[in-house]
Write a protein that holds these residues in place. Structure first.
Motif, PDB file in Angstrom:
ATOM      1  N   LEU A 183     -18.082   4.158  22.076  1.00 20.82           N
ATOM      2  CA  LEU A 183     -18.555   4.965  23.207  1.00 20.82           C
ATOM      3  C   LEU A 183     -17.426   5.560  24.036  1.00 20.82           C
ATOM      4  O   LEU A 183     -17.663   6.091  25.120  1.00 20.82           O
ATOM      5  N   GLN A 185     -14.556   8.306  25.045  1.00 21.96           N
ATOM      6  CA  GLN A 185     -14.422   9.752  24.925  1.00 21.96           C
ATOM      7  C   GLN A 185     -12.980  10.080  24.529  1.00 21.96           C
ATOM      8  O   GLN A 185     -12.028   9.660  25.198  1.00 21.96           O
ATOM      9  N   LYS A 218     -13.442  17.345  23.501  1.00 20.15           N
ATOM     10  CA  LYS A 218     -13.833  15.992  23.869  1.00 20.15           C
ATOM     11  C   LYS A 218     -15.105  15.568  23.127  1.00 20.15           C
ATOM     12  O   LYS A 218     -16.099  16.296  23.103  1.00 20.15           O
ATOM     13  N   TYR A 232     -17.451  11.777  21.797  1.00 19.19           N
ATOM     14  CA  TYR A 232     -17.686  10.351  22.026  1.00 19.19           C
ATOM     15  C   TYR A 232     -17.720   9.629  20.671  1.00 19.19           C
ATOM     16  O   TYR A 232     -18.282  10.136  19.691  1.00 19.19           O
ATOM     17  N   TRP A 243     -19.232   7.132  18.377  1.00 22.32           N
ATOM     18  CA  TRP A 243     -20.451   6.353  18.163  1.00 22.32           C
ATOM     19  C   TRP A 243     -20.128   5.069  17.404  1.00 22.32           C
ATOM     20  O   TRP A 243     -20.582   3.992  17.774  1.00 22.32           O
ATOM     21  N   VAL A 270     -18.143  10.464  15.378  1.00 25.70           N
ATOM     22  CA  VAL A 270     -18.099  10.982  16.748  1.00 25.70           C
ATOM     23  C   VAL A 270     -19.163  12.058  16.938  1.00 25.70           C
ATOM     24  O   VAL A 270     -19.703  12.613  15.976  1.00 25.70           O
ATOM     25  N   ASN A 322     -22.219  14.139  22.367  1.00 27.56           N
ATOM     26  CA  ASN A 322     -23.026  13.395  23.339  1.00 27.56           C
ATOM     27  C   ASN A 322     -22.993  11.900  23.041  1.00 27.56           C
ATOM     28  O   ASN A 322     -22.749  11.478  21.896  1.00 27.56           O
ATOM     29  N   LEU A 323     -23.278  11.117  24.067  1.00 29.38           N
ATOM     30  CA  LEU A 323     -23.367   9.676  23.909  1.00 29.38           C
ATOM     31  C   LEU A 323     -24.631   9.320  23.118  1.00 29.38           C
ATOM     32  O   LEU A 323     -25.650  10.007  23.227  1.00 29.38           O
ATOM     33  N   ALA A 347     -19.278   6.096  29.082  1.00 31.21           N
ATOM     34  CA  ALA A 347     -18.147   6.968  28.804  1.00 31.21           C
ATOM     35  C   ALA A 347     -16.862   6.295  29.263  1.00 31.21           C
ATOM     36  O   ALA A 347     -16.748   5.805  30.378  1.00 31.21           O
TER      37      ALA A 347
END
Length: 202
Positions: free
Chosen positions: A139, A141, A161, A163, A165, A183, A186-187, A198
């Protein structure tokens, strides 16, 4: 008509000399024929000996190849058994507790996950033993790097950028990417949680 005795004896002597000459000629040719026969036989016999030696050498090479093949198979089996044993030894705690944990979770679905997390410490140990390092943190960034990250969004540009996973892994000794990190922009959705996960990349 009477015959001259001198002519008679002369004829006898001439006949005897002729017989001796013919016998001598025949006898003198016998050793040459035998020698010629031997010269014809010897190369065949020599060739047979060479072929026999070659067959023996080929048979020995085949036996040596079969022995080396069997030895390699035995070594491969031994290496596989050693790897399985060492891996099981590193994961012993997790493997022995896993069936009980599954049963407890099914019977107590509200059991806090933090009570189960210590079981996964053995995974950290085996990764450290292998020299595998995680790529990123869950999680977090980070700037997108196609060498380290994998994504389904084809329009993501380098440095954008994203996130993480799921973390990836790389071999710290060989500097080889074993599995890239997954990645996304979005989260991932996290049920029953309003907390932001984040984490800034450092």
């Amino acid at each position: 008509m009477s015959q001259d005795p001198n002519l008679f004896w002369f004829g006898c002597v001439l006949w005897l000399v002729s017989v001796l000459v013919i016998f001598n000629l025949v006898y003198s040719h016998l050793p040459k024929k035998v020698a010629a026969t031997q010269k014809q036989v010897h190369p065949i016999k020599y060739a047979y000996v060479i072929n026999t030696d070659e067959e023996k050498e080929i048979a020995q090479l085949r036996q040596e190849c079969a022995r080396l093949r069997q030895k390699l198979q035995q070594q491969s089996q031994k290496l596989r058994e050693d790897f399985q044993y060492n891996t099981f030894y590193q994961l012993e705690t997790l493997l022995t507790n896993y069936p009980t944990v599954c049963k407890v979770v099914r019977e107590h679905p509200d059991l806090p996950a933090k009570n189960i997390l210590p079981l996964f410490k053995s995974l950290d140990k085996i990764l450290a033993h292998w020299g595998y390092e995680a790529i990123g943190s869950p999680l977090a960034q980070v700037p997108y790097n196609p060498q380290l990250h994998q994504t389904d969004d084809r329009d993501i540009t380098v440095g954008e950028k994203v996130y993480i996973w799921f973390v990836g892994y790389q071999d710290s000794k060989l500097e080889h990417i074993i599995s890239p990190a997954i990645v996304s922009r979005n989260l991932p959705p996290i049920p029953n949680s309003t907390k932001s996960y984040a984490v800034n990349f450092t």
